[in-house]
Design an enzyme around this catalytic site. Structure first.
Site, short mmCIF file in Angstrom:
data_model
loop_
_atom_site.label_atom_id
_atom_site.label_comp_id
_atom_site.label_asym_id
_atom_site.label_seq_id
_atom_site.Cartn_x
_atom_site.Cartn_y
_atom_site.Cartn_z
N GLY A 124 0.41 -1.19 0.18
CA GLY A 124 -0.16 -0.01 0.23
C GLY A 124 0.53 1.45 0.19
N ARG B 249 7.41 1.78 0.99
CA ARG B 249 7.44 0.17 1.67
C ARG B 249 7.69 -0.28 0.28
NH1 ARG B 249 3.47 -2.27 4.83
NH2 ARG B 249 4.00 -0.78 6.80
N ARG C 164 1.40 10.95 -8.91
CA ARG C 164 0.56 11.25 -8.15
C ARG C 164 1.34 10.25 -6.68
NH1 ARG C 164 -5.76 11.72 -8.35
NH2 ARG C 164 -5.67 11.88 -10.66
N ARG D 203 -0.53 -9.15 -3.29
CA ARG D 203 -0.10 -7.91 -1.79
C ARG D 203 0.59 -7.98 -1.14
NH1 ARG D 203 -1.59 -3.84 1.19
NH2 ARG D 203 -2.59 -4.71 3.24
N SER E 89 0.71 -4.92 5.46
CA SER E 89 0.02 -5.14 7.26
C SER E 89 -1.15 -5.40 7.78
CB SER E 89 1.10 -3.91 8.01
OG SER E 89 0.20 -3.00 8.19
N ASP F 42 0.22 -5.04 14.19
CA ASP F 42 -0.90 -4.61 15.36
C ASP F 42 -1.99 -6.02 15.89
OD1 ASP F 42 -3.44 -3.41 14.63
OD2 ASP F 42 -1.66 -3.21 12.70
N ARG G 195 9.86 -2.84 13.11
CA ARG G 195 9.42 -3.34 10.83
C ARG G 195 9.52 -3.87 10.45
NH1 ARG G 195 3.39 -0.65 10.92
NH2 ARG G 195 2.67 -0.50 13.21
#
Length: 237
Positions: free
Chosen positions: A20, A24, A43, A87, A90, A204, A217
């Site tokens: 996403g 990353r 963008r 995909r 997280s 989480d 992470r």
């Protein structure tokens, strides 16, 4: 080029990983690919193409939520002929046996609605992963010794959820985790005959309220990227 992806057709590999977060995507490309080049900045949604073990790979950010992912997945499939879309992202854990840093392989993705709802109308279509990718990802995770769970996830329309009653029912029915994109990716893959999978790191937890510290992470997300790459290029079983 398309409205949202400023690349030539030859710039996009048949295999695309879709985090996403565009940054990353940058981190994953610089960490795991060689001969990496930026192929999209439209963008600010960064995309990169390079090679992994000699295989061409594109890593393209998708943004947050199913409508945003739908834009990029549609263009990647229709205009750039992407064949495998994975995909990487997280998610929030929703079962007590699912731990922080664990990996979830989404076999199915439940949702209240997706951008595809207008096509299905009254039908509750059940979007699911490509079995070959799912099996290969599971084998890769076992070889790496990463705690991994295979099952259903929930793709939510909202980040700030105010439906504890719905969450209770999903926990009751074994939903492993919650994120915001996979269901629409699976819908589009089914529609166009492509392979899709979501490989997710639990960052989480909705039940225990634990959260992965920021400094931890990178390593945990690295496991997820490696599993996705190994699955994409695993020999057909």
């Amino acid at each position: 080029m398309t409205i949202h992806i400023g690349a030539e057709k030859a710039d996009i590999a048949p295999t695309v990983l879709m985090p996403g977060d565009p940054y990353r995507a940058k981190w994953a490309a610089e960490t795991f690919l060689t001969d990496t080049r930026c192929i999209n900045q439209v963008r600010g949604m960064l995309g990169f193409t390079g090679t992994w073990n000699g295989h061409p790979v594109t890593i393209q950010g998708s943004g947050m939520g199913m409508p945003s992912l739908s834009i990029y997945a549609n263009e990647l499939i229709k205009d750039f002929d992407a064949q495998t879309l994975i995909r990487i992202g997280s998610c929030g854990g929703m079962q007590k046996h699912v731990g922080i840093r664990d990996v979830i392989l989404a076999m199915t993705a439940s949702t209240l609605s997706t951008p595809s709802r207008g096509i299905f109308k009254e039908l509750n279509f059940a979007p699911c992963a490509d079995y070959g990718l799912l099996a290969a990802a599971h084998a890769a995770s076992k070889s790496k010794g990463v705690p991994t769970h295979v099952g259903g996830i929930y793709s939510s329309d909202v980040f700030y959820d105010e439906r504890p009653d719905l969450n209770e029912q999903m926990v009751r029915h074994g939903i492993l985790g919650v994120e915001m994109e996979a269901a629409e990716l699976y819908n589009l893959a089914a529609r166009h005959g492509r392979r899709a999978l979501a490989v997710l790191t639990v960052s989480d937890h909705l039940i225990t309220h634990e959260a992965l510290p920021a400094e931890d992470r990178e390593k945990s997300f690295g496991d997820m990227v490696e599993i996705a790459l190994q699955a994409a290029f695993a020999p057909a079983g």
